[in-house]
Structure formats: structure tokens, C-alpha cells
Design a protein around this motif. Structure first.
Motif, mmCIF file in Angstrom:
data_model
loop_
_atom_site.group_PDB
_atom_site.id
_atom_site.type_symbol
_atom_site.label_atom_id
_atom_site.label_comp_id
_atom_site.label_asym_id
_atom_site.label_seq_id
_atom_site.Cartn_x
_atom_site.Cartn_y
_atom_site.Cartn_z
ATOM 1 N N ALA A 8 0.835 -1.199 0.000
ATOM 2 C CA ALA A 8 0.000 0.000 0.000
ATOM 3 C C ALA A 8 0.870 1.249 0.000
ATOM 4 O O ALA A 8 2.024 1.232 0.434
ATOM 5 N N ASP A 9 0.293 2.318 -0.480
ATOM 6 C CA ASP A 9 0.993 3.599 -0.459
ATOM 7 C C ASP A 9 1.058 4.135 0.957
ATOM 8 O O ASP A 9 0.144 3.943 1.755
ATOM 9 N N LYS A 10 2.147 4.820 1.225
ATOM 10 C CA LYS A 10 2.309 5.422 2.538
ATOM 11 C C LYS A 10 1.478 6.695 2.604
ATOM 12 O O LYS A 10 1.444 7.478 1.663
ATOM 13 N N ASN A 11 0.789 6.892 3.710
ATOM 14 C CA ASN A 11 -0.022 8.090 3.932
ATOM 15 C C ASN A 11 0.735 9.057 4.822
ATOM 16 O O ASN A 11 1.442 8.649 5.736
ATOM 17 N N TYR A 12 0.554 10.323 4.563
ATOM 18 C CA TYR A 12 1.160 11.372 5.373
ATOM 19 C C TYR A 12 0.069 12.333 5.809
ATOM 20 O O TYR A 12 -0.842 12.636 5.050
ATOM 21 N N THR A 13 0.178 12.809 7.044
ATOM 22 C CA THR A 13 -0.778 13.789 7.546
ATOM 23 C C THR A 13 -0.102 14.645 8.601
ATOM 24 O O THR A 13 0.785 14.176 9.329
ATOM 25 N N LYS B 257 2.718 21.707 18.729
ATOM 26 C CA LYS B 257 3.627 21.687 17.578
ATOM 27 C C LYS B 257 3.041 20.814 16.482
ATOM 28 O O LYS B 257 2.381 19.813 16.767
ATOM 29 N N ILE B 258 3.310 21.195 15.255
ATOM 30 C CA ILE B 258 2.808 20.430 14.114
ATOM 31 C C ILE B 258 3.900 19.459 13.663
ATOM 32 O O ILE B 258 5.056 19.845 13.473
ATOM 33 N N TYR B 259 3.494 18.205 13.524
ATOM 34 C CA TYR B 259 4.387 17.151 13.049
ATOM 35 C C TYR B 259 3.743 16.495 11.833
ATOM 36 O O TYR B 259 2.519 16.403 11.746
ATOM 37 N N THR B 260 4.567 16.016 10.922
ATOM 38 C CA THR B 260 4.065 15.246 9.794
ATOM 39 C C THR B 260 4.303 13.777 10.109
ATOM 40 O O THR B 260 5.453 13.360 10.296
ATOM 41 N N LEU B 261 3.210 13.032 10.215
ATOM 42 C CA LEU B 261 3.307 11.593 10.458
ATOM 43 C C LEU B 261 3.147 10.861 9.137
ATOM 44 O O LEU B 261 2.355 11.260 8.284
ATOM 45 N N GLY B 262 3.872 9.779 9.001
ATOM 46 C CA GLY B 262 3.738 8.934 7.828
ATOM 47 C C GLY B 262 3.554 7.494 8.253
ATOM 48 O O GLY B 262 4.125 7.053 9.249
ATOM 49 N N ASP C 285 -4.441 4.555 7.569
ATOM 50 C CA ASP C 285 -5.109 5.707 6.964
ATOM 51 C C ASP C 285 -4.908 6.950 7.828
ATOM 52 O O ASP C 285 -4.531 6.882 8.987
ATOM 53 N N GLU C 286 -5.159 8.103 7.216
ATOM 54 C CA GLU C 286 -4.915 9.378 7.890
ATOM 55 C C GLU C 286 -5.741 9.524 9.157
ATOM 56 O O GLU C 286 -5.276 10.093 10.145
ATOM 57 N N GLU C 287 -6.959 9.008 9.139
ATOM 58 C CA GLU C 287 -7.822 9.087 10.323
ATOM 59 C C GLU C 287 -7.165 8.384 11.508
ATOM 60 O O GLU C 287 -7.195 8.883 12.631
ATOM 61 N N ALA D 148 -2.296 10.486 17.279
ATOM 62 C CA ALA D 148 -1.704 11.768 17.669
ATOM 63 C C ALA D 148 -2.590 12.457 18.709
ATOM 64 O O ALA D 148 -2.086 13.028 19.685
ATOM 65 N N THR D 149 -3.887 12.402 18.518
ATOM 66 C CA THR D 149 -4.819 13.001 19.477
ATOM 67 C C THR D 149 -4.693 12.315 20.832
ATOM 68 O O THR D 149 -4.731 12.969 21.879
ATOM 69 N N TYR D 150 -4.519 10.992 20.822
ATOM 70 C CA TYR D 150 -4.363 10.257 22.070
ATOM 71 C C TYR D 150 -3.120 10.734 22.826
ATOM 72 O O TYR D 150 -3.163 11.003 24.030
#
Length: 107
Positions: free
Chosen positions: A2-7, A14-19, A23-25, A31-33
Motif C-alpha cells: 500500500a501507499d504510505k499516507n502522510y498527515t 507543535k505540528i508534526y508530519t506523520l507517515g 489511513d490518515e484518520e 496523535a490526538t491520544y
């Protein structure tokens, strides 16, 4: 594969980009947890007076505690399911045995 998702997610302001391959959800949910756990710890007495590395370690320990408690609960539930499945098997066996006895008496 599968393709890697980034969000982009926000943790501790602070804003971080997770990969990841989830899925993004899902990435947002984890991250919310973590963010919620950190916010909860910030409300405890003295947490904000600790050095940042101590704050991070305490957050990690709390997350690990949640993880191990969830694993223990999952193991207990799996054991309960196994026990209930055995009980169902035994009840079905008893039912079939009683049906056979009944049929023999009424033939």
C-alpha cells in the motif's frame, strides 16, 4: 504494498508530519491520544516544573502503562472467549447427546 499516507498532526502545540501505511484518520487518532495524554499530565501538580526530558519520559511511561493495561485486559478477554467457546462446545455436545437419547426412546 500500500501507499504510505502522510498527515500533519498537532502534539503539544507543535505540528508534526506523520507517515505510515495506516489511513490518515488512524494517524490523527493516535496523535490526538498522545496529545490528550500530555495535556492530562500537564494538569498534574508539578509536571510543568519538571525538565522537558522528564516530562517526555513521564508521558512515555504513562503511554506504556496504558498499553500494558490494555494488553492485560485483551488477554483476559481472550481467555474468557476461549472459556465461553469451550462451554458452548460442551453444551452443543450435550444437546446432541440428549437429542440422540430422545430419538432412541421415541423410535
Amino acid at each position: 504494498m500500500a501507499d504510505k499516507n502522510y498527515t500533519d498532526v498537532t502534539i503539544a502545540g507543535k505540528i508534526y508530519t506523520l507517515g505510515g501505511y495506516e489511513d490518515e484518520e488512524y494517524l490523527q487518532r493516535i496523535a490526538t491520544y498522545v496529545n490528550t495524554k500530555q495535556n492530562d499530565l500537564k494538569k498534574t501538580m508539578g509536571f510543568l516544573r519538571l525538565p522537558a526530558d522528564y516530562q517526555n519520559v513521564l508521558t512515555q511511561l504513562n503511554l506504556a502503562d496504558d498499553y500494558f493495561k490494555a494488553r492485560k485486559k485483551a488477554a483476559m478477554l481472550e481467555a474468557k472467549v476461549e472459556l465461553l467457546e469451550k462451554e458452548i462446545y460442551n453444551l452443543k455436545h450435550e444437546l446432541v447427546t440428549n437429542q440422540m437419547k430422545y430419538e432412541k426412546k421415541h423410535d
